[in-house]
Enzyme design. Structure first.
Site, PDB file in Angstrom:
ATOM      1  N   ASP A  71      -3.562  -1.791 -10.252  1.00  0.00           N
ATOM      2  CA  ASP A  71      -2.907  -0.515 -10.623  1.00  0.00           C
ATOM      3  C   ASP A  71      -2.165  -0.734 -11.941  1.00  0.00           C
ATOM      4  O   ASP A  71      -2.293  -1.769 -12.569  1.00  0.00           O
ATOM      5  CB  ASP A  71      -1.973  -0.038  -9.485  1.00  0.00           C
ATOM      6  N   ASP A  76       5.690  -9.297 -11.386  1.00  0.00           N
ATOM      7  CA  ASP A  76       6.436 -10.022 -12.431  1.00  0.00           C
ATOM      8  C   ASP A  76       6.704 -11.482 -12.063  1.00  0.00           C
ATOM      9  O   ASP A  76       7.711 -12.060 -12.450  1.00  0.00           O
ATOM     10  CB  ASP A  76       7.783  -9.314 -12.645  1.00  0.00           C
ATOM     11  N   GLY A  77       5.830 -12.062 -11.241  1.00  0.00           N
ATOM     12  CA  GLY A  77       6.101 -13.463 -10.893  1.00  0.00           C
ATOM     13  C   GLY A  77       7.142 -13.544  -9.783  1.00  0.00           C
ATOM     14  O   GLY A  77       7.563 -12.514  -9.243  1.00  0.00           O
ATOM     15  N   ASP A  99       3.690  -8.791  -3.831  1.00  0.00           N
ATOM     16  CA  ASP A  99       3.553  -9.757  -4.912  1.00  0.00           C
ATOM     17  C   ASP A  99       3.345 -11.152  -4.329  1.00  0.00           C
ATOM     18  O   ASP A  99       4.245 -11.707  -3.704  1.00  0.00           O
ATOM     19  CB  ASP A  99       4.842  -9.735  -5.767  1.00  0.00           C
ATOM     20  N   GLU A 102       5.531 -14.351  -4.630  1.00  0.00           N
ATOM     21  CA  GLU A 102       6.688 -14.632  -3.765  1.00  0.00           C
ATOM     22  C   GLU A 102       6.226 -15.587  -2.663  1.00  0.00           C
ATOM     23  O   GLU A 102       5.017 -15.734  -2.440  1.00  0.00           O
ATOM     24  CB  GLU A 102       7.203 -13.332  -3.111  1.00  0.00           C
ATOM     25  N   HIS A 119      10.185  -1.857   4.665  1.00  0.00           N
ATOM     26  CA  HIS A 119      10.713  -1.054   3.555  1.00  0.00           C
ATOM     27  C   HIS A 119       9.573  -0.314   2.859  1.00  0.00           C
ATOM     28  O   HIS A 119       9.611   0.904   2.672  1.00  0.00           O
ATOM     29  CB  HIS A 119      11.434  -1.971   2.552  1.00  0.00           C
ATOM     30  N   GLU A 120       8.525  -1.041   2.507  1.00  0.00           N
ATOM     31  CA  GLU A 120       7.429  -0.414   1.753  1.00  0.00           C
ATOM     32  C   GLU A 120       6.720   0.657   2.579  1.00  0.00           C
ATOM     33  O   GLU A 120       6.306   1.689   2.059  1.00  0.00           O
ATOM     34  CB  GLU A 120       6.431  -1.487   1.300  1.00  0.00           C
ATOM     35  N   HIS A 123       8.277   3.928   2.211  1.00  0.00           N
ATOM     36  CA  HIS A 123       7.742   4.702   1.070  1.00  0.00           C
ATOM     37  C   HIS A 123       6.404   5.308   1.431  1.00  0.00           C
ATOM     38  O   HIS A 123       6.153   6.487   1.164  1.00  0.00           O
ATOM     39  CB  HIS A 123       7.547   3.773  -0.141  1.00  0.00           C
ATOM     40  N   ASP A 253       7.133  -3.509  36.911  1.00  0.00           N
ATOM     41  CA  ASP A 253       6.844  -3.915  38.308  1.00  0.00           C
ATOM     42  C   ASP A 253       6.322  -5.344  38.374  1.00  0.00           C
ATOM     43  O   ASP A 253       6.518  -6.041  39.363  1.00  0.00           O
ATOM     44  CB  ASP A 253       5.743  -3.007  38.896  1.00  0.00           C
ATOM     45  N   ALA A 305       2.443 -10.570  39.314  1.00  0.00           N
ATOM     46  CA  ALA A 305       1.255 -11.166  38.677  1.00  0.00           C
ATOM     47  C   ALA A 305       1.678 -12.471  38.028  1.00  0.00           C
ATOM     48  O   ALA A 305       2.830 -12.610  37.584  1.00  0.00           O
ATOM     49  CB  ALA A 305       0.685 -10.215  37.628  1.00  0.00           C
TER      50      ALA A 305
END
Lengths: 391, 81
Positions: A71, A76-77, A99, A102, A119-120, A123, A253, A305
């Protein structure tokens, strides 16, 4: 909280997502589980469901990549911008990019994937940044303990303003307890909570469990829609309401864990839920009917169970009978049900709760509990339920 | 009197310009290399950013503001588009 201009939102209930590129920092299943958990923070509070797809174009396309990634907003590293996402809409709408310069983790080291993904996805669902420093949608990253993490109030209100709130799924109501004495004051609700908080019973010799299971080394003892968690890491015993952890489950149960499937199954009336043991998130496609396991439709609930690692069988106890389910073949074994007393002498004719712990099986019948050693097919000790709760 | 060393380095001023372009310019997420911003816009955008983060709104770059700009964050703009 804030919404994007024009308040874009999804106009359908089922939102698909696809992860097209993963990060080498985590295993694929860890990423899948964490992304699902992040979406579940929203599906717990709004009437939207999220489904992961593995091919074709999904509503929300997700990738991990550093620098230029297709995009006009290159990363930015390490540090700085961690991720971004588009607001709801066609084509690139909702798409979310992480990114990969990271270091993505599931802890406080590096950058915690759950917190950033949640968080994303805010959005991607239509939330803009919040000015509330405590909100998940605050622009800057700050690690918080993600154990039992739930959407902060500000974010919950923001996303419910767009989609409304999820009403709890009506489950088959628990059979009413036998009517007690008429309340003195007719206006007083005889039972404000359908099932009383069991806190006062924790150290009672008469304590009866509804269900019990291990989950990744911890022990969970269920009672009246709550559970005590006996942890191998935390000191003490915590009492937690089931629906605060799994909002769509009101009581349990029966319960069992299949460690090699990283799954725990919780039974509620005539349905059961699959839960990822690691992420504690509900596996998509659940709840299912208990008949899908091969139990007859005459069975309206499972009493207990337990999965037996040495035989890879799960035993289902119903009244004075039990079934054996083969976890390898995913089907019920032939020749069942069988009588409990016939095959498990001395544990009682009915089982309320059962779990496995370091090679022993524990069968609770009323307040008593039999410690059973399967290889010898005999009861080794008789305990009382409350003995597990650090009394 | 010795000239007081500027508290904000040229690198930090560049960082601030890039930050405001990316997160406070008037349209969407901007790619910082394609836009320079004028002084008054810089001050206005800086005030918007300081207000958003609850900092003292001065329109002047200071250490506290630079610290917030350096914090890891989401790449989505802070102004509604």
């Amino acid at each position: 909280y804030g919404h994007f201009a024009g308040k874009p939102k999804w106009q359908k209930r089922l939102i698909t997502y696809r992860i097209t590129q993963y990060t080498p920092d985590l295993t694929q299943s860890q990423v899948d589980a964490t992304i699902a958990q992040a979406f579940q923070l929203y599906s717990d509070v709004i009437p939207l469901d999220f489904k992961q797809v593995s091919s074709g174009t999904a509503d929300i396309m997700i990738l991990f990549k550093g620098g230029y990634h297709g995009d006009f907003y290159p990363f930015d590293g390490a540090g700085g911008v961690l991720a971004h996402a588009n607001s709801p809409g066609q084509n690139q709408g909702g798409d979310t990019h992480f990114d990969d310069d990271e270091t993505w983790t599931l802890t406080q080291r590096g950058v915690n994937l759950l917190l950033v993904a949640a968080h994303e996805f805010g959005h991607a669902l239509g939330l803009d940044h919040s000015r509330d420093r405590r909100a998940l949608m605050f622009p800057t990253y700050k690690y918080v303990n993600t154990n039992g993490y739930r959407l902060p109030d500000d974010d919950r209100r923001g996303v419910q303003a767009l989609y409304g709130s999820r009403t709890p799924v009506p489950t088959t109501p628990k059979p009413k307890p036998p009517p007690g004495p008429e309340p003195e004051d007719p206006t007083e609700d005889p039972n404000p909570d359908p099932l009383p908080n069991p806190r006062d019973e924790q150290c009672s010799r008469e304590l009866v469990f509804d269900a019990a299971t291990s989950i990744r080394g911890d022990l969970f003892f269920f009672k009246n829609g709550y559970y005590w968690r006996k942890s191998t890491t935390f000191q003490g015993i915590r009492l937690i309401k089931v629906n605060t952890k799994w909002p769509r489950i009101q009581y349990v149960d029966a319960a069992f864990e299949v460690p090699n499937k990283d799954a725990v199954y919780l039974f509620e009336g005539s349905q059961y839920w699959g839960i990822r043991a690691y992420a504690k998130t509900i596996i998509s496609g659940y709840p299912k009917s208990i008949t899908s396991l091969g139990l007859p439709s005459s069975v309206s609930k499972v009493d207990a169970a337990v999965y037996v690692p040495s035989t890879k069988k799960t035993l289902f106890f119903v009244n004075n009978q039990y079934w054996s389910y083969d976890e390898g073949r995913n089907q019920m074994d032939l020749g069942y049900p069988r009588s409990i007393t016939q095959d498990f002498p001395a544990i009682g004719s009915k089982v309320d709760a059962a779990f496995e712990n370091i090679g022993y099986l524990y069968f609770s019948s009323g307040p008593r509990q039999s410690e059973y050693y399967l290889p010898y097919k005999r009861v080794v000790r008789v305990l009382l339920n409350y003995g597990w709760l650090n009394c | 009197a010795p000239t007081i060393a500027p508290t904000i380095s040229p690198e930090e001023e560049d960082l601030a310009e890039g930050y405001l372009t990316q997160f406070y310019s008037d349209v969407g997420m901007k790619n910082s290399s394609t836009r320079t911003i004028k002084e008054n816009t810089f001050s206005q955008d800086l005030q918007a950013m300081q207000a958003f983060f609850g900092l003292e709104v001065t329109g002047v770059l200071n250490n506290e503001t630079v610290e917030v700009m350096k914090a890891p964050r989401c790449g989505v703009s802070d102004i509604s588009r």
